[in-house]
Design a protein around this motif. Structure first.
Motif, PDB file in Angstrom:
ATOM      1  N   GLY A 178      29.758  49.715  47.442  1.00  0.00           N
ATOM      2  CA  GLY A 178      30.691  50.513  48.224  1.00  0.00           C
ATOM      3  C   GLY A 178      32.079  49.920  48.100  1.00  0.00           C
ATOM      4  O   GLY A 178      32.245  48.815  47.568  1.00  0.00           O
ATOM      5  N   PRO A 179      33.072  50.668  48.557  1.00  0.00           N
ATOM      6  CA  PRO A 179      34.467  50.297  48.359  1.00  0.00           C
ATOM      7  C   PRO A 179      34.840  49.047  49.159  1.00  0.00           C
ATOM      8  O   PRO A 179      34.283  48.779  50.214  1.00  0.00           O
ATOM      9  N   ALA A 180      35.775  48.280  48.622  1.00  0.00           N
ATOM     10  CA  ALA A 180      36.250  47.087  49.319  1.00  0.00           C
ATOM     11  C   ALA A 180      37.657  46.769  48.844  1.00  0.00           C
ATOM     12  O   ALA A 180      38.061  47.156  47.744  1.00  0.00           O
ATOM     13  N   GLY A 181      38.394  46.058  49.663  1.00  0.00           N
ATOM     14  CA  GLY A 181      39.746  45.654  49.316  1.00  0.00           C
ATOM     15  C   GLY A 181      39.751  44.259  48.732  1.00  0.00           C
ATOM     16  O   GLY A 181      38.720  43.577  48.663  1.00  0.00           O
ATOM     17  N   ALA A 182      40.927  43.832  48.326  1.00  0.00           N
ATOM     18  CA  ALA A 182      41.051  42.545  47.651  1.00  0.00           C
ATOM     19  C   ALA A 182      40.576  41.386  48.516  1.00  0.00           C
ATOM     20  O   ALA A 182      39.989  40.435  48.015  1.00  0.00           O
ATOM     21  N   ALA A 183      40.819  41.479  49.814  1.00  0.00           N
ATOM     22  CA  ALA A 183      40.448  40.367  50.691  1.00  0.00           C
ATOM     23  C   ALA A 183      38.944  40.142  50.666  1.00  0.00           C
ATOM     24  O   ALA A 183      38.473  39.014  50.522  1.00  0.00           O
ATOM     25  N   ARG A 184      38.204  41.219  50.788  1.00  0.00           N
ATOM     26  CA  ARG A 184      36.752  41.055  50.803  1.00  0.00           C
ATOM     27  C   ARG A 184      36.249  40.569  49.452  1.00  0.00           C
ATOM     28  O   ARG A 184      35.375  39.727  49.351  1.00  0.00           O
ATOM     29  N   ILE A 185      36.814  41.123  48.412  1.00  0.00           N
ATOM     30  CA  ILE A 185      36.414  40.699  47.072  1.00  0.00           C
ATOM     31  C   ILE A 185      36.698  39.217  46.892  1.00  0.00           C
ATOM     32  O   ILE A 185      35.892  38.466  46.356  1.00  0.00           O
ATOM     33  N   ARG A 186      37.825  38.829  47.385  1.00  0.00           N
ATOM     34  CA  ARG A 186      38.219  37.437  47.265  1.00  0.00           C
ATOM     35  C   ARG A 186      37.176  36.516  47.917  1.00  0.00           C
ATOM     36  O   ARG A 186      36.772  35.505  47.357  1.00  0.00           O
TER      37      ARG A 186
ATOM     38  N   LEU B  19      37.996  51.075  34.892  1.00  0.00           N
ATOM     39  CA  LEU B  19      36.802  50.367  35.332  1.00  0.00           C
ATOM     40  C   LEU B  19      36.624  50.437  36.854  1.00  0.00           C
ATOM     41  O   LEU B  19      35.515  50.355  37.362  1.00  0.00           O
ATOM     42  N   THR B  20      37.742  50.559  37.541  1.00  0.00           N
ATOM     43  CA  THR B  20      37.670  50.691  39.002  1.00  0.00           C
ATOM     44  C   THR B  20      38.533  51.877  39.403  1.00  0.00           C
ATOM     45  O   THR B  20      39.353  52.341  38.619  1.00  0.00           O
ATOM     46  N   GLN B  21      38.361  52.317  40.636  1.00  0.00           N
ATOM     47  CA  GLN B  21      39.235  53.378  41.106  1.00  0.00           C
ATOM     48  C   GLN B  21      39.428  53.253  42.620  1.00  0.00           C
ATOM     49  O   GLN B  21      38.516  52.831  43.329  1.00  0.00           O
ATOM     50  N   PRO B  22      40.627  53.615  43.082  1.00  0.00           N
ATOM     51  CA  PRO B  22      40.886  53.560  44.513  1.00  0.00           C
ATOM     52  C   PRO B  22      40.073  54.644  45.210  1.00  0.00           C
ATOM     53  O   PRO B  22      39.909  55.737  44.663  1.00  0.00           O
ATOM     54  N   VAL B  23      39.574  54.327  46.389  1.00  0.00           N
ATOM     55  CA  VAL B  23      38.821  55.315  47.153  1.00  0.00           C
ATOM     56  C   VAL B  23      39.746  55.946  48.188  1.00  0.00           C
ATOM     57  O   VAL B  23      39.916  57.158  48.246  1.00  0.00           O
ATOM     58  N   SER B  24      40.322  55.083  48.973  1.00  0.00           N
ATOM     59  CA  SER B  24      41.317  55.546  49.925  1.00  0.00           C
ATOM     60  C   SER B  24      42.203  54.347  50.203  1.00  0.00           C
ATOM     61  O   SER B  24      41.819  53.210  49.949  1.00  0.00           O
ATOM     62  N   ARG B  25      43.341  54.593  50.684  1.00  0.00           N
ATOM     63  CA  ARG B  25      44.266  53.499  50.932  1.00  0.00           C
ATOM     64  C   ARG B  25      43.602  52.461  51.849  1.00  0.00           C
ATOM     65  O   ARG B  25      43.811  51.267  51.720  1.00  0.00           O
ATOM     66  N   ARG B  26      42.868  52.927  52.776  1.00  0.00           N
ATOM     67  CA  ARG B  26      42.283  52.029  53.761  1.00  0.00           C
ATOM     68  C   ARG B  26      41.071  51.255  53.225  1.00  0.00           C
ATOM     69  O   ARG B  26      40.857  50.087  53.505  1.00  0.00           O
ATOM     70  N   ALA B  27      40.269  51.956  52.475  1.00  0.00           N
ATOM     71  CA  ALA B  27      38.973  51.374  52.133  1.00  0.00           C
ATOM     72  C   ALA B  27      39.003  50.466  50.911  1.00  0.00           C
ATOM     73  O   ALA B  27      38.154  49.598  50.754  1.00  0.00           O
TER      74      ALA B  27
END
Lengths: 334, 334
Positions: B21-29, B56-64
């Motif tokens: 599922g979608p995640a931002g840089a912080a969580r990935i980090r 390879l990746t795509q934005p889901v929503s600004r928030r997610a």
DNA sequence: ATGCGATACGGCAATCATGCCGTAATGGTT
DNA sequence: AACCATTACGGCATGATTGCCGTATCGCAT
């Protein structure tokens, strides 16, 4: 000294000091590599320049490189205290730089392991170790014996006991280092042997991530089969995985031969530049090296009998304390 | 995909996929941190942007945040094969992500250790383990028993044997992870216990640098003293050293309480942000965590008897297979 | 629906690390 | 004595990483 790159500067300062005498960035770089820090020569120069300005280092001559100033020395004294000791990698490093054996003069000190056994058990132990030395499964074919009351390294032999000193395989790195070849110690491991030939590594522990010598742990955990290996050619022995600069591989081969002539065999395998050795990938520009465990003869004792006390990476000791195992054995039997 | 930063991209892609599922840089980090790669969130975004462009990746929503595209998925399939497996750290990672236990529903799968003993020996073994569970020296107070012919994890119990499943302490990390707290597993070690309290770490082996589970090795090398510890409060037990984000420390404390209510105690100590815990320094912005070894009850068996076969980090298994140790014990005796 | 707090994003610039390369010493050879 | 090979050095420029910061969304409480 303030921010974060201070860590690099300290490391470089330390390396420069350990080399004793002036050195250039290339040599410092190799030295750093050996303690796990990867910096390009240019980067080392970059920091050296800064330290020149801070008065911690100074150029000696264009050709020779730099040396540590008195002030830099002071800074080191001050900083070293914080060092988080305890990991085996740093113990190896320290012993490496304290040994002095020279292949050309065949004198100096070497790094030792120590085992303590009841003195009544000495003859048995020697017979147990005999096939191990005969098959060249240890580091060299030499042994030192210290009787009760004598000292060996940092230990005084207790009453009713005998100390057996074996050559630690770190000695191999030390000898290469004396020839200007910097060796990086990476793993302790177990090597499966079939028909006298190493076939695969079955366990690995990285020196920089452990406070216990891997070989020592493997032996205590009864994971070695040195006796079998000595008797039948099939078994599992302790080894050490290291790396040398790719360009030095041919010289390592030469030195290996000379070491063998002096009863210091121990290099089991030398890899090719940038090629994995027994499936272990090496750093760019380096070649792998497998060295037998100096403790293998002691492992054979432990496999056969309980209550053998030992520890590896014990101390440095004059090579004169060691004799050829077979001569020693004949002496004891005669 | 060509040059060297490819390695980072792959790692980020993998992390993103593991989060599902979608995640931002912080969580990935945080996820990357758990596998030993230290990148700033900004850096992660930097590469994510590149990968967006590569499809390879795509934005889901600004928030997610972002998610992996099908193409990215394909790329992963393609690349993963090269992965050099074998080190314990990656095994921990893999089990961590396969377990599903949820503290709120108290259902799902947990990570297990396995011991095999002769079935005639079961009652003795239960009595031996009793004080260990009573003192809460293991991971939780649950145990699973599988009789001959039954399967447990990947193992079918051989004839005349019984399998004992204990809760592996990786489960603790998994539970925290389910609460959004990423845990970095750093070392396996031995903890000296005096009067029931942990006093110091006496040995450490880094997970990322070993192919053998440190705890398993310590037990085989007979370096634990779990029996003593269970009986007198003084001894040496196996533990695991981990790190959590400093900000999560209070929540970890809360979760610890809930875990204890569910018979899953195991967190021995929680450090303070950026402060060393038992002399082990932690990464910037993190806090240390000591978890008891799930194998400690098994260690007690090994200390008392030879021939116990076991191994840790065995498999994931439904929590329903486990019962409260004391209930189980009463059942066997009744 | 309005506002608050949290989280994500990416432009811009500073810092770090390092490749490229021309220059300076030095020891050894011819 | 002239020359060559080796080694070290540091200026300059590029690429990688990361800090700073203003903006865009989204979920939730009011």
């Amino acid at each position: 000294m303030k921010d974060k790159n201070t860590a690099y500067k300290i490391a470089i300062l330390k390396a420069l000091k350990e080399i004793r005498g002036p050195a250039g960035a290339a040599r410092i770089r190799e030295r750093l590599l050996a303690s796990g820090l990867k910096l390009q020569p240019r980067t080392v120069r970059f920091y050296l320049l800064q330290m020149d300005r801070e008065g911690l280092t100074q150029p000696v001559s264009r050709r020779a490189g730099r040396q540590v100033t008195e002030q830099g020395d002071g800074e080191l004294q001050h900083t070293n205290i914080i060092e988080k000791v305890g990991f085996v990698a740093s113990r190896i490093d320290s012993l490496l730089y304290r040994m002095s054996y020279d292949l050309r003069t065949t004198t100096g000190t070497i790094v030792t392991n120590l085992a303590l056994i009841p003195k009544s058990f000495l003859m048995r132990a020697v017979e147990d170790m005999n096939p191990v030395f005969a098959r060249r499964l240890g580091m060299g074919t030499r042994l030192a014996i210290a009787r009760e009351g004598e000292t060996f390294g940092a230990t005084t032999v207790p009453a009713e006991m005998v100390a057996l000193g074996t050559v630690c395989n770190v000695t191999a790195s030390g000898i290469l280092l004396k020839h200007g070849i910097p060796v990086t110690s990476r793993f302790g491991g177990l090597m499966e042997i079939e028909e006298g030939k190493p076939v695969r590594l079955t366990a690995l522990i990285e020196y920089s991530g452990t406070t216990l010598d891997p070989l020592e742990v493997f032996i205590r955990a009864r994971m070695t089969r040195v006796r079998d290996c000595a008797r039948t050619g099939n078994g599992v022995i302790g080894v050490s995985f290291r790396e040398v600069p790719a360009a030095a591989a041919p010289e390592v081969r030469r030195i290996k031969k000379e070491m063998e002539r002096q009863g210091l065999d121990g290099i089991l395998a030398i890899g090719h530049p940038n090629q994995p050795l027994f499936d272990i990938p090496v750093e760019e520009g380096r070649a792998g090296l497998i060295v037998s465990g100096g403790l293998n003869p002691v492992a054979a004792l432990c496999e056969a009998h309980a209550g053998v006390r030992f520890h590896s990476l014990h101390e440095v000791e004059d090579v004169a304390r060691f004799s050829d195992f077979h001569v020693l054995r004949d002496g004891l039997r005669g």
